[in-house]
Scaffold this active site. Structure first.
Site, PDB file in Angstrom:
ATOM      1  N   ARG A 138      71.372  30.337   1.360  1.00 37.03           N
ATOM      2  CA  ARG A 138      71.524  30.631   2.790  1.00 37.03           C
ATOM      3  C   ARG A 138      71.727  32.121   3.045  1.00 37.03           C
ATOM      4  O   ARG A 138      71.432  32.607   4.129  1.00 37.03           O
ATOM      5  CB  ARG A 138      72.699  29.840   3.366  1.00 37.03           C
ATOM      6  N   HIS A 144      62.800  41.148 -10.574  1.00 34.96           N
ATOM      7  CA  HIS A 144      62.452  39.944  -9.820  1.00 34.96           C
ATOM      8  C   HIS A 144      62.983  40.177  -8.411  1.00 34.96           C
ATOM      9  O   HIS A 144      64.045  39.705  -8.024  1.00 34.96           O
ATOM     10  CB  HIS A 144      63.095  38.705 -10.439  1.00 34.96           C
ATOM     11  N   VAL A 201      67.345  24.008  -6.632  1.00 28.04           N
ATOM     12  CA  VAL A 201      66.677  24.493  -7.838  1.00 28.04           C
ATOM     13  C   VAL A 201      67.167  23.746  -9.074  1.00 28.04           C
ATOM     14  O   VAL A 201      66.368  23.254  -9.879  1.00 28.04           O
ATOM     15  CB  VAL A 201      66.888  26.008  -8.006  1.00 28.04           C
ATOM     16  N   GLY A 202      68.474  23.650  -9.246  1.00 31.35           N
ATOM     17  CA  GLY A 202      69.009  22.967 -10.415  1.00 31.35           C
ATOM     18  C   GLY A 202      68.566  21.525 -10.499  1.00 31.35           C
ATOM     19  O   GLY A 202      68.244  21.013 -11.584  1.00 31.35           O
ATOM     20  N   ILE A 208      68.389  31.574 -13.881  1.00 28.51           N
ATOM     21  CA  ILE A 208      67.603  31.565 -12.649  1.00 28.51           C
ATOM     22  C   ILE A 208      68.394  32.243 -11.533  1.00 28.51           C
ATOM     23  O   ILE A 208      67.831  32.817 -10.614  1.00 28.51           O
ATOM     24  CB  ILE A 208      67.266  30.126 -12.209  1.00 28.51           C
ATOM     25  N   THR A 209      69.721  32.179 -11.624  1.00 28.26           N
ATOM     26  CA  THR A 209      70.607  32.706 -10.586  1.00 28.26           C
ATOM     27  C   THR A 209      70.227  34.139 -10.222  1.00 28.26           C
ATOM     28  O   THR A 209      70.051  34.993 -11.099  1.00 28.26           O
ATOM     29  CB  THR A 209      72.069  32.653 -11.068  1.00 28.26           C
ATOM     30  N   ASN A 210      70.131  34.408  -8.924  1.00 28.28           N
ATOM     31  CA  ASN A 210      69.726  35.734  -8.442  1.00 28.28           C
ATOM     32  C   ASN A 210      70.906  36.607  -8.046  1.00 28.28           C
ATOM     33  O   ASN A 210      71.978  36.089  -7.733  1.00 28.28           O
ATOM     34  CB  ASN A 210      68.794  35.567  -7.227  1.00 28.28           C
ATOM     35  N   GLY A 255      74.742  24.155 -11.831  1.00 25.61           N
ATOM     36  CA  GLY A 255      74.340  24.368 -10.438  1.00 25.61           C
ATOM     37  C   GLY A 255      73.278  23.354 -10.055  1.00 25.61           C
ATOM     38  O   GLY A 255      72.123  23.471 -10.468  1.00 25.61           O
ATOM     39  N   MET A 256      73.679  22.333  -9.289  1.00 30.62           N
ATOM     40  CA  MET A 256      72.755  21.244  -8.975  1.00 30.62           C
ATOM     41  C   MET A 256      72.333  21.258  -7.507  1.00 30.62           C
ATOM     42  O   MET A 256      72.306  20.230  -6.825  1.00 30.62           O
ATOM     43  CB  MET A 256      73.392  19.909  -9.345  1.00 30.62           C
TER      44      MET A 256
END
Length: 304
Positions: free
Chosen positions: A81, A177, A12-13, A120-122, A8-9
């Protein structure tokens, strides 16, 4: 040979990959994204920076078979988004991200990957559980950044109010989180002095500090429509703890059997992932908040 992958770029990535490159944390960096033009552009941009850096990093793009020999994977996928709405809920990304994680998790499993996955993915805690199920990795090898960033925000806020550097502050935000996380004030110290005592001496309202902690992320998000540098620093700290086997204590999302859920609670992180789970002496009120946070994670994950 330190091998790290970033899946995932987006904002964040890319920030994670950048910190890994300029900090010299990896020898081999593997980048993945469905937008092949974007990820190839990032790879070339990093390669163009090598001549002006003291480190060399070899970059590979979208080769899932290569994950077999990677030591750490960072999952940074998402659709930020979906949070750009009034009263955002971090679980708003779950429906979208679940599909992505199931697809990527299957590829990770097929590759034979046996390292540590840093998520990190939420929503972080729910996604950790999903990665554990789709990859077949043991619980200790799937870790979320969780409240590592939120605890850093706590340290910044306390430092601001008490006039000290964030590193002079110890203590944790715990739980989800997300909205049900809380500051465990019984764990917080400033220059080794319990914060409750110091707050009385200086006449500082801890509710104001709590509010500063909570609003930090929203201030960043609404200012630029995403957050990336703080969470990237948290992720890279985790990556380094694994690669260096530092056995460092951090508040990360890890599976706690007593709560039947991933949630953020201090654990010792090393080469094998979660090396040991810690035990805090929390107050009864804090224990109730932690249980509420676990219940919130489970109920929201099932509802979505």
């Amino acid at each position: 040979m330190r091998k790290v992958a970033v899946i995932g770029m987006g904002n964040v990535g890319a920030a994670v990959a950048h910190q890994l490159v300029v900090g010299g944390y990896a020898d081999e960096l593997y980048l993945y994204d469905k937008n092949e033009a974007k990820v190839k552009a990032d790879a070339l941009d990093f390669e163009d920076s090598m001549d002006n850096l003291p480190f060399n990093v070899n970059i590979t793009v979208n080769d899932y078979d290569a994950l077999k020999d990677v030591e750490v994977i960072v999952s940074a996928m998402g659709n930020i988004r979906l949070l750009d709405v009034p009263n955002p809920d971090r679980f708003a990304e779950l429906k979208h991200n679940r599909v992505q994680v199931e697809e990527v998790g299957a590829k990770i499993k097929a590759s034979g990957f046996h390292g540590v996955l840093v998520d990190i993915t939420n929503p972080c805690d729910a996604i950790c559980q999903l990665y554990k199920e789709t990859t077949g990795l043991p619980y200790e090898k799937v870790i979320g950044t969780g409240t590592l960033l939120d605890s850093a925000r706590l340290h910044r806020a306390v430092g601001k109010f008490f006039g000290v550097h964030p590193k002079a502050v110890k203590g944790y935000s715990l739980g989800e989180h997300g909205d049900s996380q809380f500051v465990a004030w019984s764990t917080v110290k400033v220059l080794e002095q319990p914060i409750a005592e110091l707050a009385k001496e200086k006449n500082i309202d801890l509710n104001a500090v709590d509010e500063e902690t909570r609003q930090g992320g929203f201030t960043v998000f609404y200012g630029k429509k995403y957050t990336n540098y703080g969470i990237a620093a948290a992720a890279v700290r985790l990556v380094h703890a694994v690669l260096s086997d530092s056995k460092e204590q951090m508040p990360v999302s890890n599976y706690r059997e007593e709560y039947h859920s991933y949630l953020s609670y201090p654990a010792i992180v090393g080469r094998e992932g979660i090396v040991k789970q810690c035990k805090l002496d929390l107050t009864e009120e804090e224990l109730q908040k932690l249980q509420h946070s676990a219940d919130t994670i489970l109920s929201k994950a099932q509802a979505k």
